[in-house]
Design a protein around this motif. Structure first.
Motif, PDB file in Angstrom:
ATOM      1  N   SER A 309       0.829  -1.210   0.000  1.00 22.41           N
ATOM      2  CA  SER A 309       0.000   0.000   0.000  1.00 22.41           C
ATOM      3  C   SER A 309       0.863   1.259   0.000  1.00 22.41           C
ATOM      4  N   ARG A 310       1.962   1.229   0.749  1.00 17.48           N
ATOM      5  CA  ARG A 310       2.874   2.390   0.731  1.00 17.48           C
ATOM      6  C   ARG A 310       3.426   2.605  -0.675  1.00 17.48           C
ATOM      7  N   GLY A 311       3.757   1.498  -1.350  1.00 14.38           N
ATOM      8  CA  GLY A 311       4.312   1.612  -2.690  1.00 14.38           C
ATOM      9  C   GLY A 311       3.352   2.216  -3.691  1.00 14.38           C
ATOM     10  N   LEU A 312       2.066   2.176  -3.385  1.00 13.75           N
ATOM     11  CA  LEU A 312       1.049   2.766  -4.271  1.00 13.75           C
ATOM     12  C   LEU A 312       0.624   4.157  -3.811  1.00 13.75           C
ATOM     13  N   GLY A 313       1.312   4.663  -2.800  1.00 15.14           N
ATOM     14  CA  GLY A 313       1.017   6.020  -2.338  1.00 15.14           C
ATOM     15  C   GLY A 313      -0.150   6.133  -1.387  1.00 15.14           C
ATOM     16  N   MET A 314      -0.606   5.028  -0.850  1.00 13.39           N
ATOM     17  CA  MET A 314      -1.720   5.092   0.108  1.00 13.39           C
ATOM     18  C   MET A 314      -1.171   5.477   1.485  1.00 13.39           C
ATOM     19  N   PRO A 315      -1.796   6.418   2.187  1.00 11.24           N
ATOM     20  CA  PRO A 315      -1.274   6.914   3.476  1.00 11.24           C
ATOM     21  C   PRO A 315      -1.607   5.991   4.634  1.00 11.24           C
ATOM     22  N   VAL A 316      -1.231   4.718   4.524  1.00  8.96           N
ATOM     23  CA  VAL A 316      -1.646   3.736   5.525  1.00  8.96           C
ATOM     24  C   VAL A 316      -1.024   4.008   6.896  1.00  8.96           C
ATOM     25  N   ASP A 317       0.216   4.479   6.919  1.00  8.32           N
ATOM     26  CA  ASP A 317       0.868   4.720   8.208  1.00  8.32           C
ATOM     27  C   ASP A 317       0.180   5.860   8.966  1.00  8.32           C
ATOM     28  N   THR A 318      -0.118   6.926   8.261  1.00  5.77           N
ATOM     29  CA  THR A 318      -0.802   8.064   8.889  1.00  5.77           C
ATOM     30  C   THR A 318      -2.177   7.658   9.400  1.00  5.77           C
ATOM     31  N   LEU A 319      -2.891   6.874   8.595  1.00  8.71           N
ATOM     32  CA  LEU A 319      -4.233   6.449   8.985  1.00  8.71           C
ATOM     33  C   LEU A 319      -4.191   5.505  10.179  1.00  8.71           C
ATOM     34  N   GLN A 320      -3.170   4.631  10.210  1.00  5.30           N
ATOM     35  CA  GLN A 320      -3.029   3.736  11.349  1.00  5.30           C
ATOM     36  C   GLN A 320      -2.728   4.510  12.633  1.00  5.30           C
ATOM     37  N   GLU A 321      -1.826   5.457  12.541  1.00  8.74           N
ATOM     38  CA  GLU A 321      -1.466   6.255  13.723  1.00  8.74           C
ATOM     39  C   GLU A 321      -2.664   7.036  14.249  1.00  8.74           C
ATOM     40  N   ALA A 322      -3.533   7.455  13.349  1.00  7.57           N
ATOM     41  CA  ALA A 322      -4.722   8.207  13.764  1.00  7.57           C
ATOM     42  C   ALA A 322      -5.834   7.299  14.284  1.00  7.57           C
ATOM     43  N   GLY A 323      -5.651   5.960  14.165  1.00 12.35           N
ATOM     44  CA  GLY A 323      -6.667   5.015  14.614  1.00 12.35           C
ATOM     45  C   GLY A 323      -7.808   4.848  13.645  1.00 12.35           C
ATOM     46  N   ALA A 324      -7.645   5.394  12.420  1.00 15.31           N
ATOM     47  CA  ALA A 324      -8.718   5.300  11.432  1.00 15.31           C
ATOM     48  C   ALA A 324      -8.660   4.002  10.643  1.00 15.31           C
ATOM     49  N   LEU A 325      -7.494   3.354  10.604  1.00 15.20           N
ATOM     50  CA  LEU A 325      -7.322   2.112   9.856  1.00 15.20           C
ATOM     51  C   LEU A 325      -6.676   1.068  10.759  1.00 15.20           C
ATOM     52  N   THR A 326      -7.310  -0.088  10.848  1.00 16.97           N
ATOM     53  CA  THR A 326      -6.775  -1.206  11.620  1.00 16.97           C
ATOM     54  C   THR A 326      -6.645  -2.407  10.706  1.00 16.97           C
ATOM     55  N   ILE A 327      -5.471  -3.039  10.725  1.00 13.64           N
ATOM     56  CA  ILE A 327      -5.245  -4.244   9.924  1.00 13.64           C
ATOM     57  C   ILE A 327      -4.947  -5.385  10.882  1.00 13.64           C
ATOM     58  N   ILE A 328      -5.742  -6.439  10.797  1.00 17.81           N
ATOM     59  CA  ILE A 328      -5.654  -7.552  11.735  1.00 17.81           C
ATOM     60  C   ILE A 328      -5.393  -8.834  10.967  1.00 17.81           C
ATOM     61  N   GLY A 329      -4.300  -9.507  11.291  1.00 19.50           N
ATOM     62  CA  GLY A 329      -4.000 -10.795  10.677  1.00 19.50           C
ATOM     63  C   GLY A 329      -4.758 -11.907  11.388  1.00 19.50           C
ATOM     64  N   ILE A 330      -5.422 -12.762  10.618  1.00 17.80           N
ATOM     65  CA  ILE A 330      -6.225 -13.858  11.161  1.00 17.80           C
ATOM     66  C   ILE A 330      -5.687 -15.173  10.601  1.00 17.80           C
TER      67      ILE A 330
END
Length: 484
Positions: A309-330
Motif C-alpha cells: 500500500s505504501r508503494g502505491l502512495g496510500m497513506p496507511v501509516d498516517t491512517l493507522q497512527e490516527a486510529g482510522a485504519l486497523t489491519i488484523i491478521g487472522i
C-alpha cells in the motif's frame, strides 16, 4: 444467576435459574471442573457462598490446578469425599428423604446432605456425581437417591452443578429426567486444524428458552470462553444513507458515485489482478474521510499489505497512527468462525468500525470446513454488519483466469448488494485488466467495462472500452486493427 462465562450466559438467555440443579456433562478434559470453579468464583464476587464437594480429585489437586490458572479459590470451601480420604464424622442429623437405616448404610450420600445443611451454600458443585452411581447397589436405588437429592438441594435454596460422564448418562437416563438442565461440553478431534474442536451445547433447560446448537469454546488462562453461535436477522439500519467513494473519478462514474453505506460488496477476480489493492483503495478513502475502518486478512501478512500500500502512495501509516485504519491478521486454521465473528463484533461495538474488509473468502473458507457452510457464516456476518450500518467488502478469488464468466465459485452472489468484477483479457498480444460492475442493488450503474491498471502512483481506471467486444470471455475482438 450468572455462570461466570459471558458467552454461556448469553446462550442461556442470562444465566442459570436459581435454586435448581444442572448436569454438566462431558468426557475427561472437556472443562467440567474449570466451569464449576469459574461459576463458584463468580458467586464470590456476587457475595454468594460457594461449596465444592469432590468425589474424584483430592482437594489439594483441585487447588493446585486452580493456581495454574491464576485463580485464588481459598474462599471456596472444598469438602473432600474422594476415595481414600477420611470423611468428617459430624454426621448425626436425621433426614426425611431416606429412612435412617438406609442413610446409615450410605455414608457419602449422608455426607453430602450434612455438608449442605451445615454450610448453607448458595452455589454448590459436586464433582463428579458419576461416582454416586457406583455407590448404589442397583439402578433402582440410584434413581431414588438422585431424585431425592435433587429435590433436597432445590428445597435448600441452593443452585447446584453436578458433573457427569456422558457414557454413564447414556446408560442411566433417569439422571437427565431428575435435573432441571443439561449442559454438555464436547471435545472432538480436528481433521486438519491446529486447534481441537471444543464446543458447548445446552440440551435441556427448564423454565427458559436458550440458543440451541453447538457453540465453540476455548479453555484459556481466564477459564472457559464461549463464542455463541448467533443467528443474525437482516434489517436494522437503512442502507444507502451515505456513499463511499473510491477516490478514482472513472471508477466512481462506473459505480454511479460509489458504494452505498451499510451494503455488502464482493470484489471478485482471479489471482494477482488487484482485488485486495482495490479494496484497500476504498478502505483508505473511507478512513481519510473520518470513518474507522478495519481489514481482516486471512492470507497476506500485515507487513506485506502495508508495504504494498505504501508503494502505491496510500497513506496507511498516517491512517493507522490516527486510529482510522486497523489491519488484523487472522489465522483461519486456529480460529472458530463464531470466534472470528466475536472479533468483528468487538471491533464494531467497541472501536466503532464503520467499514470492514475480509481478504479473502478463500482463507475464510478454511475456518468453515468443520463448522458448516461458508454461505451460512458469511450470511450471518453480513446480516450483523448491515444491522449496525457497517459497509462490508468481501474479496473473492475465482480460479479461472479467462473463460466463462463466474462472479463467485462459492455460491454467495445473492448475499451481495454490489459485485465488482476484475478480469484479465488479451488485447493485441497484451494482457490487460478490465473492471466492471455486475450488480448494484440500491442504485443504477454504468453497464460498461473499463481498463484497470495498478501503477507506481496508484490505481488507474480508463474510459469505456468502446472498440472491443468479448472482454468477458478473455479474448476481445475489434473491428479495427491496432494500426488503424
Amino acid at each position: 444467576m450468572s455462570t461466570g462465562v459471558a458467552g454461556l450466559d448469553e446462550i442461556l438467555n442470562g444465566g442459570l435459574i436459581p435454586c435448581r440443579t444442572y448436569l454438566i456433562v462431558g468426557a475427561t478434559g472437556t472443562g467440567k471442573t474449570i466451569l464449576s470453579l469459574q461459576w463458584l468464583l463468580d458467586g464470590l464476587q456476587q457475595g454468594e457462598r460457594g461449596l465444592y464437594i469432590t468425589l474424584a480429585e483430592s482437594a489439594s489437586d483441585i487447588r493446585q490446578n486452580a493456581r495454574s490458572l491464576g485463580w485464588n479459590i481459598d474462599d471456596i470451601e472444598i469438602i473432600d469425599l474422594a476415595p481414600g480420604r477420611e470423611m468428617k464424622d459430624a454426621i448425626a442429623s436425621e433426614y426425611s428423604v431416606f429412612p435412617p437405616s438406609e442413610v446409615e448404610r450410605i455414608p457419602i450420600w449422608r455426607a453430602i446432605y450434612s455438608a449442605v445443611e451445615e454450610k448453607r451454600p448458595r452455589r454448590l458443585a459436586i464433582d463428579s456425581a458419576t461416582q454416586l452411581r457406583h455407590l448404589s447397589s442397583d439402578e433402582y436405588q440410584f434413581r431414588k437417591h438422585m431424585l431425592g437429592m435433587v429435590r433436597f438441594l432445590n428445597e435448600s435454596q441452593c443452585t447446584s452443578l453436578l458433573t457427569f460422564e456422558p457414557t454413564e448418562l447414556e446408560r442411566e437416563t433417569s439422571v437427565a429426567l431428575a435435573v432441571d438442565g443439561i449442559i454438555r461440553l464436547r471435545r472432538d478431534i480436528s481433521r486438519g486444524r491446529v486447534i481441537g474442536l471444543r464446543s458447548v451445547q445446552v440440551e435441556k433447560f427448564r423454565g427458559s428458552d436458550f440458543i440451541s446448537g453447538l457453540h465453540p469454546l476455548r479453555i484459556t488462562s481466564r477459564g472457559l470462553v464461549v463464542f455463541p453461535h448467533r443467528i443474525e436477522s437482516p434489517g436494522g439500519t437503512r442502507p444507502g444513507s451515505e456513499t463511499l467513494s473510491s477516490g478514482i473519478r472513472q471508477l466512481d462514474e462506473l459505480l454511479a458515485g460509489g458504494l452505498e453505506s451499510a451494503t455488502t460488496t464482493i470484489i471478485s477476480g482471479p489471482t494477482g489482478i488487484g482485488k485486495s489493492t482495490l479494496g484497500m483503495q476504498f478502505l483508505t478513502q473511507a478512513a481519510a474521510s473520518g470513518k474507522r475502518t478495519a481489514l481482516y486478512t486471512f492470507e497476506e501478512s500485515v507487513e506485506s499489505i502495508l508495504a504494498r500500500s505504501r508503494g502505491l502512495g496510500m497513506p496507511v501509516d498516517t491512517l493507522q497512527e490516527a486510529g482510522a485504519l486497523t489491519i488484523i491478521g487472522i489465522d483461519p486454521m486456529q480460529l472458530y468462525p463464531d470466534e472470528f465473528l466475536a472479533v468483528v463484533r468487538a471491533g464494531i461495538e467497541q472501536q466503532n468500525h464503520r467499514v470492514i474488509m475480509l481478504d479473502s473468502l478463500r482463507g475464510y473458507q478454511l475456518a468453515m470446513e468443520e463448522f458448516g457452510t461458508l454461505v451460512a457464516h458469511i450470511q450471518n456476518l453480513t446480516h450483523y454488519c448491515t444491522q449496525c450500518g457497517v459497509t462490508t467488502l468481501l474479496i473473492n478469488e475465482v480460479e479461472h483466469v479467462t473463460g466463462d464468466l463466474i462472479p463467485t465459485e462459492l455460491g454467495i452472489s445473492y448475499l451481495a448488494d454490489n459485485i465488482i468484477l476484475l478480469r484479465y483479457a488479451e488485447s493485441f498480444g497484451r494482457i490487460i485488466r478490465v473492471v466492471g460492475c455486475l450488480k448494484k442493488r440500491l442504485s443504477s450503474y454504468q453497464p460498461e467495462l473499463r481498463q484497470f491498471r495498478i501503477t507506481d502512483e496508484g490505481i488507474w481506471v480508463g474510459d469505456r472500452l468502446a472498440n472491443l467486444q468479448g472482454l468477458l470471455t478473455g479474448v476481445p475482438m475489434s473491428e479495427k486493427s491496432e494500426h488503424d
